[in-house]
Design a protein around this motif. Structure first.
Motif, PDB file in Angstrom:
ATOM      1  N   PHE A  62      -9.125  13.076 -81.204  1.00 42.87           N
ATOM      2  CA  PHE A  62     -10.221  12.802 -82.145  1.00 42.87           C
ATOM      3  C   PHE A  62     -11.523  13.418 -81.631  1.00 42.87           C
ATOM      4  CE2 PHE A  62     -13.069  10.278 -84.862  1.00 42.87           C
ATOM      5  CZ  PHE A  62     -12.350  10.296 -86.059  1.00 42.87           C
ATOM      6  N   LEU A  63     -11.757  13.338 -80.336  1.00 45.29           N
ATOM      7  CA  LEU A  63     -12.950  13.947 -79.745  1.00 45.29           C
ATOM      8  C   LEU A  63     -12.967  15.455 -79.941  1.00 45.29           C
ATOM      9  CD1 LEU A  63     -13.397  11.983 -76.401  1.00 45.29           C
ATOM     10  CD2 LEU A  63     -15.210  12.418 -78.070  1.00 45.29           C
ATOM     11  N   LEU A  64     -11.813  16.082 -79.741  1.00 44.98           N
ATOM     12  CA  LEU A  64     -11.754  17.535 -79.924  1.00 44.98           C
ATOM     13  C   LEU A  64     -11.997  17.918 -81.376  1.00 44.98           C
ATOM     14  CD1 LEU A  64      -8.895  18.758 -77.551  1.00 44.98           C
ATOM     15  CD2 LEU A  64     -11.336  19.297 -77.442  1.00 44.98           C
TER      16      LEU A  64
ATOM     17  N   ARG B  64     -19.591  17.238 -75.391  1.00 47.70           N
ATOM     18  CA  ARG B  64     -20.550  16.372 -74.716  1.00 47.70           C
ATOM     19  C   ARG B  64     -21.540  15.755 -75.701  1.00 47.70           C
ATOM     20  NH1 ARG B  64     -20.402  16.456 -69.354  1.00 47.70           N
ATOM     21  NH2 ARG B  64     -19.282  18.115 -68.239  1.00 47.70           N
ATOM     22  N   GLU B  65     -21.883  16.487 -76.746  1.00 49.71           N
ATOM     23  CA  GLU B  65     -22.876  16.002 -77.708  1.00 49.71           C
ATOM     24  C   GLU B  65     -22.347  14.882 -78.589  1.00 49.71           C
ATOM     25  OE1 GLU B  65     -24.552  19.202 -79.974  1.00 49.71           O
ATOM     26  OE2 GLU B  65     -24.919  20.430 -78.183  1.00 49.71           O
ATOM     27  N   VAL B  66     -21.046  14.882 -78.876  1.00 46.19           N
ATOM     28  CA  VAL B  66     -20.505  13.866 -79.793  1.00 46.19           C
ATOM     29  C   VAL B  66     -20.131  12.569 -79.084  1.00 46.19           C
ATOM     30  CG1 VAL B  66     -19.658  15.606 -81.405  1.00 46.19           C
ATOM     31  CG2 VAL B  66     -18.116  14.728 -79.627  1.00 46.19           C
TER      32      VAL B  66
ATOM     33  N   ASP C 130     -22.152   9.312 -81.777  1.00 47.62           N
ATOM     34  CA  ASP C 130     -21.636   8.883 -80.477  1.00 47.62           C
ATOM     35  C   ASP C 130     -20.276   8.230 -80.699  1.00 47.62           C
ATOM     36  OD1 ASP C 130     -21.482   8.212 -77.747  1.00 47.62           O
ATOM     37  OD2 ASP C 130     -22.322   6.224 -78.150  1.00 47.62           O
ATOM     38  N   TYR C 131     -19.212   8.923 -80.305  1.00 42.03           N
ATOM     39  CA  TYR C 131     -17.862   8.400 -80.491  1.00 42.03           C
ATOM     40  C   TYR C 131     -17.583   7.240 -79.543  1.00 42.03           C
ATOM     41  CZ  TYR C 131     -12.781   8.091 -80.520  1.00 42.03           C
ATOM     42  OH  TYR C 131     -11.488   7.615 -80.611  1.00 42.03           O
ATOM     43  N   LYS C 132     -17.125   6.151 -80.105  1.00 39.90           N
ATOM     44  CA  LYS C 132     -16.726   4.972 -79.337  1.00 39.90           C
ATOM     45  C   LYS C 132     -15.199   4.968 -79.268  1.00 39.90           C
ATOM     46  CE  LYS C 132     -20.952   3.423 -78.986  1.00 39.90           C
ATOM     47  NZ  LYS C 132     -21.652   3.508 -77.679  1.00 39.90           N
ATOM     48  N   GLY C 133     -14.654   5.291 -78.116  1.00 43.25           N
ATOM     49  CA  GLY C 133     -13.222   5.515 -78.005  1.00 43.25           C
ATOM     50  C   GLY C 133     -12.368   4.270 -77.959  1.00 43.25           C
TER      51      GLY C 133
ATOM     52  N   ASP D 129     -15.881   3.880 -73.897  1.00 44.38           N
ATOM     53  CA  ASP D 129     -16.909   4.888 -74.163  1.00 44.38           C
ATOM     54  C   ASP D 129     -16.581   6.149 -73.364  1.00 44.38           C
ATOM     55  OD1 ASP D 129     -18.210   3.160 -75.798  1.00 44.38           O
ATOM     56  OD2 ASP D 129     -19.777   2.617 -74.366  1.00 44.38           O
ATOM     57  N   GLN D 130     -16.250   7.201 -74.058  1.00 46.65           N
ATOM     58  CA  GLN D 130     -15.828   8.435 -73.393  1.00 46.65           C
ATOM     59  C   GLN D 130     -17.043   9.323 -73.120  1.00 46.65           C
ATOM     60  OE1 GLN D 130     -12.966   8.706 -72.208  1.00 46.65           O
ATOM     61  NE2 GLN D 130     -11.414   7.745 -73.495  1.00 46.65           N
ATOM     62  N   ASN D 131     -17.889   8.869 -72.210  1.00 43.37           N
ATOM     63  CA  ASN D 131     -19.079   9.622 -71.854  1.00 43.37           C
ATOM     64  C   ASN D 131     -18.802  10.414 -70.574  1.00 43.37           C
ATOM     65  OD1 ASN D 131     -20.319   8.352 -74.016  1.00 43.37           O
ATOM     66  ND2 ASN D 131     -21.191   6.723 -72.753  1.00 43.37           N
TER      67      ASN D 131
END
Length: 400
Positions: free
Chosen positions: A313-315, A334-336, A363-366, A370-372
């Protein structure tokens, strides 16, 4: 190769045939998993979780200009050569924009070093945990949604000491995964005042490890810590240790948290077997993922499914943010997900797509937390210790 693995390969062939259709070009991401090899029983659920993210993107308008997002499945076989071969095919033949995987650390290191870093293709592994991945000179193209084994090994060592395990023996598979996890565990366990009464690497695929086990038990430890894979050599070690009474208690790393030992050895014989594993932090994001994955026929409790979903989903979010430009995916990743912007939960593709189009920060909440990403592309994580309960694993305690 099991039936689910064959189905995944069949899905690859179907996806490739679909990709040959005209109209708008599909956007491809590689899903490189250990479909065969020592984690073959774990891989299907992990790939299915990534495919769930892809199906949600396509069901909510697709990616970029309405294109379909296609997951191209490849078998990295949980070894360096397999990882290199699968990545080469994904990048040079399939033309993927980014890669989820490989699943195993040795495959990640080989695929990244030989293929994806030179090609400038972003790779996000959901389960490659070796500390060596942190130090890759990768031009900011290698990330992971699972914490490094340096954290897991040290957390497991502290947890065991707190629970009264003062003397243990350690058996670890001689690869990047086993070595990294064993070294971090040993360092922390001894720093906490524990005694390592036996410590030895072993090679994969031998019929018997009885001599290895006898030597490890000669130091007088009643507890054996196994850093290996429960679908492979780790299962053989565990079986032979039980059959010969070499040890009384058994502790495994995340690679041992597999259904295979339960199915092969029986829960009644595993009352003193425990395993560590990453767990998703309790959150609305995790609840949302669990409901969606269960609805799609998946098992939310299977290992690495949350991290696999998050990677895919992040990709997708990063590719959307970068406008499909491969060279911009790393910065967009990194921005999302950096702790700033409007929250996006698993499955909220339509919402995210509109916000990105409007230039609004997200800001994606995994599902896994939190995938920071830090400077090395690593993330913090949460682990727990599990015991066998019936035909599954149940949490015993959190690990800190």
């Amino acid at each position: 190769m099991n039936s689910k693995a064959l189905a995944l390969v069949g899905g690859l062939m179907a996806a490739t045939a679909l990709a040959a259709a005209p109209a708008k070009a599909d956007v491809k991401i590689g899903l490189l998993g250990g479909v065969s090899g020592p984690i073959a029983a774990m891989a299907p659920s992990m790939v299915e979780a990534a495919q769930l993210a892809i199906s949600q993107v396509n069901a909510q308008g697709g990616i970029l200009d309405g294109e379909q997002l296609v997951g191209v499945v490849g078998d990295s076989a949980c070894n360096p050569q397999g990882g290199t071969d699968a990545a080469t095919k994904a990048v040079n033949i399939e033309g993927v924009t980014a890669i989820v995987g490989p699943h195993c650390s040795g495959a990640v290191l080989a695929a990244a070093g030989s293929v994806t870093i030179p090609a400038g293709v972003v790779l996000v592994t959901p389960s490659g945990t070796s500390p060596e991945i942190t130090g890759l000179d990768d031009n900011d193209t290698v990330f992971r949604t699972v914490p490094s084994d340096d954290y897991q090994g040290r957390a497991l060592a502290r947890t065991l000491k707190e629970q009264g395990y003062d003397k243990v023996a350690v058996a670890y598979i001689n690869n990047d995964y086993g070595t990294g996890l064993a070294n971090s565990f040993k360092s922390e366990f001894e720093a906490q005042g524990g005694e390592i009464a036996g410590y030895a690497a072993h090679e994969e695929g031998k019929a018997s490890y009885r001599s290895n086990l006898a030597e490890l038990s000669s130091g007088g430890a009643e507890t054996l810590v196994i850093f290996d894979y429960g679908d492979g050599t780790g299962l053989t070690l565990l079986r032979q240790a039980l059959e010969n009474g070499f040890f009384t208690n058994f502790i495994g790393g995340d690679g041992m948290k597999s259904d295979a030992p339960i199915k092969e050895l029986g829960a009644e014989n595993l009352t003193t077997f425990f395993a560590s594993s990453p767990v998703g932090e309790k959150s609305d994001a995790l609840d949302t993922f669990n409901e969606a994955f269960k609805g799609a026929g998946g098992d939310p409790d299977a290992i690495f499914v949350t991290t696999s979903y998050d990677a895919a989903f992040l990709l997708a979010l990063a590719v959307e943010k970068a406008g499909g430009d491969k060279a911009g995916v790393a910065a967009a990743l990194r921005e999302v997900s950096n702790g700033e912007g409007e929250a996006i939960l698993p499955g909220e593709w339509e919402k995210a797509k509109k916000l990105i189009a409007d230039g609004t920060a997200i800001d994606y909440k995994g599902a896994a937390g939190d995938q920071n990403f830090d400077e090395a592309g690593d993330v913090p994580g949460t682990y727990a210790l599990f015991k066998v309960e019936g035909d599954a694993f149940a949490v015993v305690s959190e690990m800190k």
